[in-house]
Design an enzyme around this catalytic site. Structure first.
Site, PDB file in Angstrom:
ATOM      1  N   GLY A  95       0.811  -1.206   0.000  1.00 24.31           N
ATOM      2  CA  GLY A  95       0.000   0.000   0.000  1.00 24.31           C
ATOM      3  C   GLY A  95       0.846   1.257   0.000  1.00 24.31           C
ATOM      4  O   GLY A  95       0.470   2.273  -0.603  1.00 24.31           O
ATOM      5  N   ARG A 123      -7.956  -2.619  -1.138  1.00 26.44           N
ATOM      6  CA  ARG A 123      -7.666  -1.646  -0.096  1.00 26.44           C
ATOM      7  C   ARG A 123      -8.010  -0.239  -0.571  1.00 26.44           C
ATOM      8  O   ARG A 123      -7.762   0.108  -1.725  1.00 26.44           O
ATOM      9  CB  ARG A 123      -6.190  -1.753   0.320  1.00 26.44           C
ATOM     10  CG  ARG A 123      -5.885  -3.086   1.006  1.00 26.44           C
ATOM     11  CD  ARG A 123      -4.410  -3.261   1.288  1.00 26.44           C
ATOM     12  NE  ARG A 123      -3.928  -2.300   2.259  1.00 26.44           N
ATOM     13  CZ  ARG A 123      -2.650  -2.216   2.635  1.00 26.44           C
ATOM     14  NH1 ARG A 123      -1.757  -3.026   2.096  1.00 26.44           N
ATOM     15  NH2 ARG A 123      -2.279  -1.333   3.529  1.00 26.44           N
ATOM     16  N   GLN A 170       0.826   7.886   5.045  1.00 22.80           N
ATOM     17  CA  GLN A 170       0.865   7.640   3.602  1.00 22.80           C
ATOM     18  C   GLN A 170       0.163   8.746   2.827  1.00 22.80           C
ATOM     19  O   GLN A 170       0.652   9.194   1.792  1.00 22.80           O
ATOM     20  CB  GLN A 170       0.238   6.280   3.303  1.00 22.80           C
ATOM     21  CG  GLN A 170       1.053   5.111   3.823  1.00 22.80           C
ATOM     22  CD  GLN A 170       0.433   3.765   3.512  1.00 22.80           C
ATOM     23  OE1 GLN A 170      -0.653   3.679   2.942  1.00 22.80           O
ATOM     24  NE2 GLN A 170       1.116   2.699   3.887  1.00 22.80           N
ATOM     25  N   ASP A 318       0.761  -0.489  13.593  1.00 18.61           N
ATOM     26  CA  ASP A 318       1.327  -1.770  13.161  1.00 18.61           C
ATOM     27  C   ASP A 318       1.356  -2.801  14.281  1.00 18.61           C
ATOM     28  O   ASP A 318       1.447  -4.006  14.013  1.00 18.61           O
ATOM     29  CB  ASP A 318       2.748  -1.573  12.637  1.00 18.61           C
ATOM     30  CG  ASP A 318       2.779  -0.894  11.277  1.00 18.61           C
ATOM     31  OD1 ASP A 318       1.743  -0.885  10.588  1.00 18.61           O
ATOM     32  OD2 ASP A 318       3.851  -0.358  10.919  1.00 18.61           O
ATOM     33  N   LYS A 345      -6.563  -3.057   6.337  1.00 20.09           N
ATOM     34  CA  LYS A 345      -5.134  -3.202   6.134  1.00 20.09           C
ATOM     35  C   LYS A 345      -4.897  -4.403   5.214  1.00 20.09           C
ATOM     36  O   LYS A 345      -5.774  -4.749   4.415  1.00 20.09           O
ATOM     37  CB  LYS A 345      -4.427  -3.375   7.486  1.00 20.09           C
ATOM     38  CG  LYS A 345      -4.571  -2.173   8.412  1.00 20.09           C
ATOM     39  CD  LYS A 345      -3.870  -0.933   7.882  1.00 20.09           C
ATOM     40  CE  LYS A 345      -2.385  -0.984   8.082  1.00 20.09           C
ATOM     41  NZ  LYS A 345      -1.702   0.258   7.646  1.00 20.09           N
ATOM     42  N   ARG A 349      -7.613  -6.812  10.258  1.00 21.83           N
ATOM     43  CA  ARG A 349      -6.781  -7.257  11.379  1.00 21.83           C
ATOM     44  C   ARG A 349      -7.566  -7.434  12.667  1.00 21.83           C
ATOM     45  O   ARG A 349      -7.185  -8.235  13.526  1.00 21.83           O
ATOM     46  CB  ARG A 349      -5.613  -6.282  11.586  1.00 21.83           C
ATOM     47  CG  ARG A 349      -4.524  -6.471  10.552  1.00 21.83           C
ATOM     48  CD  ARG A 349      -3.304  -5.631  10.808  1.00 21.83           C
ATOM     49  NE  ARG A 349      -2.290  -5.927   9.794  1.00 21.83           N
ATOM     50  CZ  ARG A 349      -1.319  -5.097   9.455  1.00 21.83           C
ATOM     51  NH1 ARG A 349      -1.216  -3.915  10.035  1.00 21.83           N
ATOM     52  NH2 ARG A 349      -0.444  -5.443   8.526  1.00 21.83           N
ATOM     53  N   ARG A 391       1.771  -9.377   9.576  1.00 17.08           N
ATOM     54  CA  ARG A 391       1.749  -9.087  11.015  1.00 17.08           C
ATOM     55  C   ARG A 391       0.872 -10.080  11.780  1.00 17.08           C
ATOM     56  O   ARG A 391       1.162 -10.396  12.936  1.00 17.08           O
ATOM     57  CB  ARG A 391       1.327  -7.645  11.250  1.00 17.08           C
ATOM     58  CG  ARG A 391       2.272  -6.659  10.563  1.00 17.08           C
ATOM     59  CD  ARG A 391       2.201  -5.268  11.118  1.00 17.08           C
ATOM     60  NE  ARG A 391       2.975  -4.347  10.278  1.00 17.08           N
ATOM     61  CZ  ARG A 391       4.295  -4.216  10.328  1.00 17.08           C
ATOM     62  NH1 ARG A 391       4.992  -4.927  11.204  1.00 17.08           N
ATOM     63  NH2 ARG A 391       4.922  -3.367   9.531  1.00 17.08           N
TER      64      ARG A 391
END
Length: 432
Positions: A95, A123, A170, A318, A345, A349, A391
């Site tokens: 991303g 996304r 971002q 994160d 993400k 998540r 992750r």
């Protein structure tokens, strides 16, 4: 996708490791070195899937990038030196590559198309596209300008003053990189909450005119950036997996060297210290304008529960999966709210961690924007899906160190996106 089988640690994690190179900085180093003029040697570059997607993207724009033993060499050609790509640019699972590149290409006098893998194509990109269109960019995307692929017809941009509705490094970076091309113009972004500031720091290091005033960040276009040699610090988000493993695995004492401790990245460190975790910061130094340190981490029993609201989420975005794991070992109910962004993400998540931890025997209440988890609980081995999210896969591997029985992670190879040798290092430290 590959599966991996893990069992409980045979001993505490002991010894020392060096944090892997920082993923966010590896991306930005390629972007900014490519936009500068002259040669840049970037040492301690992360040779993993996501940063390499950025390398391949700029190679397709005519930038010469050579691989070295301990990094890469970028022959920057300046913004005006990019050439029109002869094919669609594939951003893989990254991303960061897609969002920041949209900002760069919005001002280039040619046509380009960005796509990615199945995950990336689902996304949201509207947060980047919206401010760029306010700069008069001609950008088109699937789903009413919301989803990739993204088609960009480069044109002359105009500077804007943009108040971001949601903090995002971002989005901020994409707007600043677009503003860099507006000769003499001043583009400004104001965030509701401070997000990671790697882009501002590195742009300044390469000679751009960047001005920071609290939550406001501005850039004056037209600066001639010059290539330079830099060494990147270690990635705090990657180090966090080993920090967590040491905290929750009995008889652990682990030293993690050369770890970036940029203040906009270490919200996780603040939370675990509030939980009572035994983590010391030693040997603080400056590397490429970024603070680094050695982190000494020890097993900590009797962890306290925590409560995290929306204002703290950007600095630990994160580490959400790891915080969920830590909550299962805390004495009481831990709550995370205001994290709706985690639904979009690399995976959802929130849902992924709820399923994983419930499968391992934890008590979890799921909200639209977070979770509540009651601990402590003795986790049990289970079969877990990573949903191709690095992750999630790595967090479940850490959970396996304290779980009874066997844990199988399907899609474990997702870790290669950010940490190719993660399982080798984890197993070595845990005596597996």
């Amino acid at each position: 996708m590959k599966s991996i089988s893990l069992t409980k640690a045979k001993s505490g994690l002991r010894g020392e490791i060096v944090s892997p190179p920082d993923k966010s900085l590896s991306h930005r180093a390629v972007f900014i070195a490519s936009m500068a003029k002259g040669v840049s040697v970037i040492k301690n570059f992360l040779m993993a899937g996501d940063p390499l997607s950025t390398v391949h993207a700029f190679s397709s724009l005519g930038v010469q990038i050579g691989m070295q033993q301990d990094g890469i060499e970028v022959h920057g050609c300046g913004l005006d030196g990019f050439s029109e790509p002869w094919n669609i640019i594939d951003c893989g699972n990254s991303g960061t590559t897609m969002r920041l590149l949209t900002g760069v290409l919005a001002s280039r006098p040619f046509f380009s198309v960005l796509t990615g893998d199945d995950s990336l194509r689902n996304r949201p990109m509207s947060r980047v596209i919206l401010p760029l269109k306010q700069m008069q960019a001609e950008i088109y995307a699937r789903g009413n300008d919301r989803l990739p692929p993204i088609a960009i017809k480069g044109c002359r941009l105009t500077p804007i003053t943009y108040d971001m509705p949601v903090a995002s490094a971002q989005v901020k970076s994409a707007v600043l990189l677009a503003g860099l091309s507006i000769d003499g113009g001043y583009t400004e972004v104001t965030e509701p909450i401070k997000s990671r500031d790697h882009t501002e720091r590195m742009l300044s290091a390469f000679g751009a005119d960047v001005r920071v005033d609290g939550l406001r960040v501005g850039i004056k276009g037209g600066a001639n950036m010059t290539g330079r040699n830099i060494t990147l610090p270690g990635d705090f988000s990657s180090a966090a997996f080993f920090i967590t493993a040491a905290i929750i695995t009995e008889d652990s004492q682990l030293s993690i060297k050369q770890t970036g401790i940029n203040p906009t990245r270490i919200g996780f460190l603040d939370v675990i210290r509030e939980m009572g975790a035994n983590v010391e910061t030693q040997d603080v130094q400056d590397l490429c304008g970024e603070p680094t340190a050695t982190l000494l981490c020890k097993f900590t029993g009797g962890l306290k529960p925590f409560k995290i609201g929306k204002d703290r989420v950007p600095s630990l975005i994160d580490e959400f999966p790891l915080l969920c794991l830590l909550a299962t070992q805390a004495h009481g109910v831990s709550v995370i709210r205001g994290a709706k962004e985690l639904r979009v993400k690399e995976s959802d998540r929130i849902a992924a961690m709820v399923l994983a931890l419930e499968g391992m025997g934890a008590s979890v209440e799921e909200y639209g924007d977070g979770v509540a988890i009651e601990g402590p609980v003795q986790l049990k081995g289970a079969r877990i899906q990573s949903y191709n999210d690095h992750r999630i896969a790595m967090t479940c591997a850490v959970a396996a160190l304290i779980a009874d029985g066997e844990t199988i992670i399907d899609g474990a190879d997702a870790a290669e996106i950010s940490f190719p040798d993660f399982y080798t290092k984890l197993n070595r430290l845990a005596g597996l």
